[in-house]
Design a protein around this motif. Structure first.
Motif, PDB file in Angstrom:
ATOM      1  N   VAL A 142       0.847  -1.189   0.000  1.00  0.00           N
ATOM      2  CA  VAL A 142       0.000   0.000   0.000  1.00  0.00           C
ATOM      3  C   VAL A 142       0.886   1.244   0.000  1.00  0.00           C
ATOM      4  CG1 VAL A 142      -1.868  -1.166   1.197  1.00  0.00           C
ATOM      5  CG2 VAL A 142      -0.166   0.107   2.516  1.00  0.00           C
ATOM      6  N   SER A 143       0.308   2.362  -0.434  1.00  0.00           N
ATOM      7  CA  SER A 143       1.080   3.603  -0.476  1.00  0.00           C
ATOM      8  C   SER A 143       1.213   4.180   0.933  1.00  0.00           C
ATOM      9  CB  SER A 143       0.375   4.602  -1.378  1.00  0.00           C
ATOM     10  OG  SER A 143      -0.831   5.010  -0.774  1.00  0.00           O
ATOM     11  N   GLY A 144       2.082   5.163   1.063  1.00  0.00           N
ATOM     12  CA  GLY A 144       2.288   5.800   2.365  1.00  0.00           C
ATOM     13  C   GLY A 144       1.002   6.400   2.921  1.00  0.00           C
ATOM     14  N   GLY A 145       0.243   7.039   2.024  1.00  0.00           N
ATOM     15  CA  GLY A 145      -1.011   7.651   2.463  1.00  0.00           C
ATOM     16  C   GLY A 145      -2.000   6.612   2.944  1.00  0.00           C
ATOM     17  N   GLN A 146      -2.067   5.479   2.213  1.00  0.00           N
ATOM     18  CA  GLN A 146      -2.979   4.411   2.617  1.00  0.00           C
ATOM     19  C   GLN A 146      -2.555   3.807   3.948  1.00  0.00           C
ATOM     20  OE1 GLN A 146      -2.734   2.070  -1.005  1.00  0.00           O
ATOM     21  NE2 GLN A 146      -4.901   2.496  -1.424  1.00  0.00           N
ATOM     22  N   ALA A 147      -1.254   3.631   4.119  1.00  0.00           N
ATOM     23  CA  ALA A 147      -0.750   3.060   5.371  1.00  0.00           C
ATOM     24  C   ALA A 147      -1.103   3.985   6.540  1.00  0.00           C
ATOM     25  CB  ALA A 147       0.754   2.858   5.298  1.00  0.00           C
ATOM     26  N   GLN A 148      -0.990   5.282   6.312  1.00  0.00           N
ATOM     27  CA  GLN A 148      -1.306   6.214   7.381  1.00  0.00           C
ATOM     28  C   GLN A 148      -2.802   6.175   7.704  1.00  0.00           C
ATOM     29  OE1 GLN A 148      -0.213   7.172   9.966  1.00  0.00           O
ATOM     30  NE2 GLN A 148       1.258   8.747   9.403  1.00  0.00           N
ATOM     31  N   ARG A 149      -3.637   6.109   6.655  1.00  0.00           N
ATOM     32  CA  ARG A 149      -5.071   5.982   6.883  1.00  0.00           C
ATOM     33  C   ARG A 149      -5.371   4.708   7.647  1.00  0.00           C
ATOM     34  NH1 ARG A 149      -8.720   8.574   2.569  1.00  0.00           N
ATOM     35  NH2 ARG A 149      -7.392  10.180   1.696  1.00  0.00           N
ATOM     36  N   PHE A 150      -4.634   3.653   7.329  1.00  0.00           N
ATOM     37  CA  PHE A 150      -4.854   2.388   8.021  1.00  0.00           C
ATOM     38  C   PHE A 150      -4.513   2.519   9.508  1.00  0.00           C
ATOM     39  CE2 PHE A 150      -3.403  -1.713   9.556  1.00  0.00           C
ATOM     40  CZ  PHE A 150      -4.550  -2.460   9.324  1.00  0.00           C
ATOM     41  N   GLY A 151      -3.403   3.220   9.789  1.00  0.00           N
ATOM     42  CA  GLY A 151      -3.039   3.445  11.183  1.00  0.00           C
ATOM     43  C   GLY A 151      -4.170   4.137  11.941  1.00  0.00           C
ATOM     44  N   ILE A 152      -4.794   5.086  11.278  1.00  0.00           N
ATOM     45  CA  ILE A 152      -5.908   5.789  11.909  1.00  0.00           C
ATOM     46  C   ILE A 152      -7.108   4.852  12.042  1.00  0.00           C
ATOM     47  CG2 ILE A 152      -7.479   7.739  11.670  1.00  0.00           C
ATOM     48  CD1 ILE A 152      -5.216   9.114  10.024  1.00  0.00           C
ATOM     49  N   ALA A 153      -7.295   3.981  11.034  1.00  0.00           N
ATOM     50  CA  ALA A 153      -8.421   3.042  11.073  1.00  0.00           C
ATOM     51  C   ALA A 153      -8.322   2.117  12.280  1.00  0.00           C
ATOM     52  CB  ALA A 153      -8.473   2.226   9.788  1.00  0.00           C
ATOM     53  N   ILE A 154      -7.090   1.715  12.628  1.00  0.00           N
ATOM     54  CA  ILE A 154      -6.927   0.860  13.811  1.00  0.00           C
ATOM     55  C   ILE A 154      -7.440   1.590  15.052  1.00  0.00           C
ATOM     56  CG2 ILE A 154      -5.229  -0.197  15.349  1.00  0.00           C
ATOM     57  CD1 ILE A 154      -3.635  -1.027  13.019  1.00  0.00           C
ATOM     58  N   ALA A 155      -7.086   2.874  15.150  1.00  0.00           N
ATOM     59  CA  ALA A 155      -7.545   3.666  16.284  1.00  0.00           C
ATOM     60  C   ALA A 155      -9.068   3.709  16.311  1.00  0.00           C
ATOM     61  CB  ALA A 155      -6.968   5.076  16.205  1.00  0.00           C
ATOM     62  N   VAL A 156      -9.669   3.885  15.142  1.00  0.00           N
ATOM     63  CA  VAL A 156     -11.135   3.947  15.064  1.00  0.00           C
ATOM     64  C   VAL A 156     -11.739   2.612  15.486  1.00  0.00           C
ATOM     65  CG1 VAL A 156     -13.092   4.220  13.498  1.00  0.00           C
ATOM     66  CG2 VAL A 156     -11.108   5.707  13.267  1.00  0.00           C
ATOM     67  N   ALA A 157     -11.169   1.536  14.961  1.00  0.00           N
ATOM     68  CA  ALA A 157     -11.705   0.204  15.258  1.00  0.00           C
ATOM     69  C   ALA A 157     -11.645  -0.090  16.754  1.00  0.00           C
ATOM     70  CB  ALA A 157     -10.939  -0.857  14.478  1.00  0.00           C
ATOM     71  N   LEU A 158     -10.617   0.383  17.408  1.00  0.00           N
ATOM     72  CA  LEU A 158     -10.458   0.128  18.840  1.00  0.00           C
ATOM     73  C   LEU A 158     -11.332   1.063  19.670  1.00  0.00           C
ATOM     74  CD1 LEU A 158      -6.602  -0.435  19.079  1.00  0.00           C
ATOM     75  CD2 LEU A 158      -8.404  -2.143  19.168  1.00  0.00           C
ATOM     76  N   GLY A 159     -11.989   1.988  18.992  1.00  0.00           N
ATOM     77  CA  GLY A 159     -12.865   2.907  19.702  1.00  0.00           C
ATOM     78  C   GLY A 159     -12.134   3.994  20.454  1.00  0.00           C
ATOM     79  N   ALA A 160     -10.957   4.374  19.988  1.00  0.00           N
ATOM     80  CA  ALA A 160     -10.186   5.406  20.675  1.00  0.00           C
ATOM     81  C   ALA A 160     -10.940   6.735  20.698  1.00  0.00           C
ATOM     82  CB  ALA A 160      -8.842   5.590  19.993  1.00  0.00           C
ATOM     83  N   GLU A 161     -10.802   7.448  21.808  1.00  0.00           N
ATOM     84  CA  GLU A 161     -11.446   8.751  21.910  1.00  0.00           C
ATOM     85  C   GLU A 161     -10.465   9.869  21.613  1.00  0.00           C
ATOM     86  OE1 GLU A 161     -13.693   8.766  25.781  1.00  0.00           O
ATOM     87  OE2 GLU A 161     -13.173   6.642  25.586  1.00  0.00           O
ATOM     88  N   VAL A 162      -9.192   9.546  21.751  1.00  0.00           N
ATOM     89  CA  VAL A 162      -8.163  10.541  21.468  1.00  0.00           C
ATOM     90  C   VAL A 162      -7.161   9.948  20.481  1.00  0.00           C
ATOM     91  CG1 VAL A 162      -6.349  11.999  22.425  1.00  0.00           C
ATOM     92  CG2 VAL A 162      -8.349  11.437  23.816  1.00  0.00           C
ATOM     93  N   ILE A 163      -6.810  10.724  19.469  1.00  0.00           N
ATOM     94  CA  ILE A 163      -5.725  10.302  18.591  1.00  0.00           C
ATOM     95  C   ILE A 163      -4.521  11.192  18.876  1.00  0.00           C
ATOM     96  CG2 ILE A 163      -4.896  10.283  16.208  1.00  0.00           C
ATOM     97  CD1 ILE A 163      -7.453   9.170  15.313  1.00  0.00           C
ATOM     98  N   ALA A 164      -3.427  10.547  19.227  1.00  0.00           N
ATOM     99  CA  ALA A 164      -2.185  11.284  19.433  1.00  0.00           C
ATOM    100  C   ALA A 164      -1.349  11.080  18.182  1.00  0.00           C
ATOM    101  CB  ALA A 164      -1.454  10.740  20.653  1.00  0.00           C
ATOM    102  N   ALA A 165      -1.240  12.117  17.376  1.00  0.00           N
ATOM    103  CA  ALA A 165      -0.580  11.976  16.080  1.00  0.00           C
ATOM    104  C   ALA A 165       0.764  12.682  16.107  1.00  0.00           C
ATOM    105  CB  ALA A 165      -1.465  12.564  14.983  1.00  0.00           C
ATOM    106  N   ASP A 166       1.828  11.902  15.856  1.00  0.00           N
ATOM    107  CA  ASP A 166       3.178  12.456  15.877  1.00  0.00           C
ATOM    108  C   ASP A 166       3.655  12.647  14.440  1.00  0.00           C
ATOM    109  OD1 ASP A 166       5.662  13.307  16.529  1.00  0.00           O
ATOM    110  OD2 ASP A 166       6.404  11.343  17.200  1.00  0.00           O
ATOM    111  N   GLU A 167       3.661  13.859  13.954  1.00  0.00           N
ATOM    112  CA  GLU A 167       4.055  14.165  12.576  1.00  0.00           C
ATOM    113  C   GLU A 167       3.359  13.226  11.594  1.00  0.00           C
ATOM    114  OE1 GLU A 167       5.895  16.704  11.831  1.00  0.00           O
ATOM    115  OE2 GLU A 167       7.338  17.090  13.428  1.00  0.00           O
ATOM    116  N   PRO A 168       2.026  13.150  11.637  1.00  0.00           N
ATOM    117  CA  PRO A 168       1.350  12.107  10.859  1.00  0.00           C
ATOM    118  C   PRO A 168       1.499  12.272   9.348  1.00  0.00           C
ATOM    119  CG  PRO A 168      -0.240  13.678  11.692  1.00  0.00           C
ATOM    120  CD  PRO A 168       1.075  14.020  12.329  1.00  0.00           C
TER     121      PRO A 168
END
Lengths: 320, 292, 259
Positions: free
Chosen positions: C149-175
């Motif tokens: 997958v492309s870099g952008g897709q991989a980053q979206r996937f990282g965010i998707a994991i947070a969503v799937a886990l039901g995270a209320e806060v996303i801590a993004a380090d130079e996303p």
């Protein structure tokens, strides 16, 4: 401009890794002396490959790189030496642009030796060069890892200047640096360009850096130059949809969130216009015919719908 | 803080002294090696029975246990084991040094060329390397021994001939990665000749792993030389050599343990010393280690 | 401490040996809010973020008060912090590809992450489908390996994991620092949509002032481990009070600034 023989030029240049061309039939003339030319592109656009071909580090598959109108492959020994002394690279700090085992002074002296300068006279020139790029001469005895990123980038510039070139090829020279450090390195490049009557080919993904240092700019997408022209017009009234997308994607201080085209893939198309898969202007003709660069106002653009793009490219973002 | 100020301009000597302080184990290895080398060099003066190291035999004193006049006992033909150990060190260390020097000189040179040139040149060099790697050391030595007299020199040639390809492989892979570094491109763009680029940039930056590998290999070379001696292809009686001593003594281990144990220990300790020194070198020679 | 804040920090200090690496006097993050932490390398911005996630090594000393979704992440034992991490607060890193196990398909990676938090079977499948669509990824991505997958897709996937886990806060380090600008915009849009639609809080660590200015409600400017200025994004950027903020603002290359 067109009467003058360019110092260095890509002429119908194609470079391929295996069977996929990474640089595709690119024409890019570069002239000596105080002219900044920007080469804009994102990762995979082929801009670094083009730079390496211009520096004679890669063999072209088709077309050629010319130095003063003569193909690099046909240069005599003396001409080749001339080429090496007039065109110098400034690579980004990330990939060890300086030999980690050599003291800074030795790295610069290696360049001076190519000019026939050795011994004590070389040492004093090393000091001059370091001071010219805003460093203390005492840094000559340091090794690269003892310097900060900004200092290292300055040393790289000093080494390039040591051989008294007419043209610097800069590949992402500030991308690895902090913004305040980057600003100072850009200032330095601006000053050196003027003082040494240097031509600059600035290869970067950062439009703002190109806008600041370059009079003309070229935009690359999928190995081709898709738009060329005076930087200001190119950015204020882009004639290629990719240039427009690039410009619009740059966040502006305090501005609105940049627009994105949802659902479009980032892939380049194999046939027709490579950009058509994410282009909002694309029509049938884009799939059938590969657009070639053609004159559109002050620029040239490789787009079937360039006029439409210019019209749509309301420069509202650049109102400041 | 004082360390940081020293690091600003590290002299070679300063670096070595810092290595000694920083890496005690490597220092132990270095000291052991120096002692072993010095003892071997001084064998004629240190050995209680210098003649035993070379030609003498004493049929009446065979297989005396350690103690009394013989600190490490005597062997089957009555020679003082300690004396032979000291003389044997000379042979073993000499073999190791010459083999590694030869192998590294050839191997590194070819490796740098292969890695830097790439393309066809690399392919040709690597295929030749593969051919040599396919020959077991012993087979090659047998062949050599047919042509030449079995001797220490034959053993050295045979081992070196099978050892250098490893350095070519190691160096080629490092050199080809160094080729794509910015400083190599920069030198090429300055018009520096390929030979100079290889000598000034590629070679020095490839050497650290080779140096480490050399010190790690030294033990192996001594052991291989021992095996050759056992087959009658290496050092010949009455020359003292550790491998030869081990091979001669191993049948006696259950009854007269000292004949094999002391030369065995000598090989072990030497190999260990080279090893820890190699590890220490690896750390000390990394230019980035003293970055902060 | 009030409950309505997702993140609440007071007098956070991180030291390493006798060196103070980061110090944040005060930081709060409400639902749907975005706080930007801006600074250059060595400013302590990433360290502060890792401290909130309980991800700093043992040789770091963290003191002060920091509550994430009601849990005291400094005082609590490691297991409690680990439970908060992922299910309540999720980290999104700079190099998305490097942070994903290269030997596993993306779908497998996500299933494992969910299983660790007790979600399995059809429930997990539903969550995965929903999370992927919420970040604008096609479901087919689940069958790919990280390098496909492309870099952008991989980053979206990282965010998707947070969503799937039901995270209320996303801590993004130079996303978005490792992404192309045209891709960056898409990732930022995803984060914005999650704030608007799900009320997620966003802690955005970045050196890119322009980017932060388009996203953040409030901004912390850090330098050498200290917060030199904080306030609403508008006021800090329009009328910077600290010299360093001014220097930073001047240094950011912006389009249309020349001429």
């Amino acid at each position: 401009m067109s009467d003058e023989i360019p110092l260095l030029a890509a002429v119908g240049l194609t470079v391929a890794y295996g069977r996929t061309p990474v640089v595709h039939e690119v024409d890019l003339p570069l002239y000596a002396g105080r002219r900044g030319v920007g080469l804009i592109g994102e990762s995979g656009s082929g801009k670094t490959t083009l730079a390496r071909a211009l520096l004679g580090l890669l063999e072209p598959h088709h077309g050629e790189v010319t130095f003063r109108g003569r193909s690099l492959g046909e240069l005599s020994r003396a001409e080749r030496r001339e080429y090496r002394s007039q065109v110098q690279p400034v690579f980004q700090d990330g990939n060890e642009a300086l030999d980690p085992r050599m003291r800074v002074g030795a790295s610069i002296r290696e360049a001076l030796a190519m000019r026939g300068l050795t011994g004590r006279s070389a040492s004093s020139v090393v000091t001059d060069l370091l001071e010219d790029v805003g460093l203390s001469g005492s840094l000559a005895t340091r090794r690269p890892h003892e310097l900060s990123g900004g200092q290292r980038q300055r040393v790289v510039i000093a080494r390039a200047l040591a051989i008294q070139p007419r043209l610097l090829v800069l590949d992402e020279p500030t991308s690895a640096l902090d913004v305040t450090v980057q600003a100072r390195v850009l200032e330095l490049l601006e000053r050196l360009g003027e003082e040494h009557d240097l031509g600059l080919l600035l290869i970067t993904h950062n439009l703002a850096v190109v806008e600041r240092l370059c009079e003309t700019a070229h935009v690359m997408f999928a190995g081709r130059v898709v738009e060329s022209g005076p930087t200001r017009q190119l950015l204020s009234q882009p004639a290629h949809p990719y240039t427009k997308a690039l410009r619009d994607a740059v966040p502006t201080m305090g501005g609105a969130l940049p627009e994105v085209v949802e659902g479009a893939t980032a892939d380049a198309a194999d046939t027709g216009c490579a950009y058509r898969l994410r282009c909002p202007f694309a029509t049938k003709v884009c799939a059938l015919q590969t657009p070639v660069l053609r004159r559109v106002g002050t620029q040239s653009a490789a787009c079937h719908h360039a006029e439409q793009v210019v019209e749509a490219g309301n420069p509202g973002v650049l109102s400041s | 803080m004082s360390l940081a100020t020293v690091a600003v301009r590290p002299s070679r000597l300063g670096r070595v002294s810092r290595l000694v302080r920083a890496d005690l184990l490597a220092a132990v290895g270095a000291v052991l090696l120096v002692l072993i080398v010095l003892a071997s060099l001084a064998a004629p003066w240190l050995a209680p029975f210098p003649q035993d190291g070379t030609t003498a035999t004493h049929a009446t004193q065979s297989l005396l246990p350690p103690g009394g006049g013989h600190l490490m006992g005597t062997d089957q033909v009555g020679r003082d084991v300690l004396s032979r150990l000291l003389y044997g060190g000379r042979t073993s260390l000499f073999i190791a040094a010459v083999v590694l020097l030869l192998a590294a000189a050839v191997g590194v040179a070819l490796g740098v060329i292969a890695g830097y040139a790439g393309g066809v040149v690399r392919d040709v060099i690597m295929r030749v390397t593969d051919v040599f790697l396919a020959f077991p050391a012993l087979l090659l030595s047998l062949a050599l021994a047919v042509v030449l007299q079995p001797s220490v020199r034959t053993a050295i040639l045979a081992i070196a001939a099978t050892w250098w390809p490893w350095y070519t492989r190691l160096t080629a892979s490092i050199a080809s990665s160094i080729r794509s570094r910015g400083y190599v491109d920069a030198a090429r763009c300055l018009g520096v000749s390929p030979a100079r680029v290889m000598l000034r940039h590629v070679l020095p930056n490839s050497l650290t792993p080779v140096l480490v590998q050399l010190s790690l290999d030294a033990g192996g070379v001594i052991l291989t030389a021992a095996a050759l001696s056992y087959l009658g292809l290496g050092a010949q009686e009455p020359t003292s050599e550790w491998g030869l001593m081990v091979e001669q003594g191993q049948a006696l281990f259950t009854t007269d343990w000292w004949v094999v144990t002391f030369p065995g220990l000598a090989i072990l300790v030497t190999a260990f010393a080279f090893n820890v020194l190699g590890e220490g070198l690896r750390a000390a020679l990394d230019p980035r280690r003293n970055a902060r | 401490m009030s409950v309505e804040h997702l993140v609440e920090v007071r007098d956070l200090q991180v030291t390493h040996g006798d060196r103070r690496i980061a110090s944040i006097p005060e930081l709060t993050l409400a639902a749907a809010e975005c706080v930007g932490i801006v600074g250059e390398s060595g400013s302590g911005k990433t360290t502060s973020l890792l401290a909130l996630l309980g991800l700093l090594g043992r040789d770091f000393h963290v003191s002060g008060a920091a509550r994430v979704c009601g849990v005291d992440v400094i005082g609590a034992d490691e297991r409690e912090v680990a439970a908060v991490r992922g299910s309540r607060i999720a980290l999104v890193m700079q190099n998305p590809q490097g942070s994903l196990n290269p030997t596993m398909r993306l779908g497998t990676l996500m299933k494992r992450a969910l299983a660790q938090h007790g979600v399995k079977g059809p429930a997990a499948r539903n969550r995965i489908a929903e999370a992927l669509s919420s970040v604008g990824l096609p479901e087919g991505v689940a069958r790919r390996y990280p390098h496909q997958v492309s870099g952008g897709q991989a980053q979206r996937f990282g965010i998707a994991i947070a969503v799937a886990l039901g995270a209320e806060v996303i801590a993004a380090d130079e996303p978005t620092s490792a992404l192309d600008v045209t891709v960056q915009a898409g990732v930022v849009h995803v984060l914005q949509r999650l704030r608007a639609e799900r009320g997620m809080g966003l802690l955005l660590v970045s050196h890119d002032l322009a980017l932060v200015s388009t996203v953040a409600d409030r901004v912390l400017v850090m330098r050498h481990g200290e917060v030199v200025e904080s306030g609403t994004a508008r006021s800090v950027l329009a009328a910077p009070a600290h010299d360093y903020t001014r220097e930073l603002l001047a240094a950011v290359p912006t389009l249309g600034a020349a001429g």
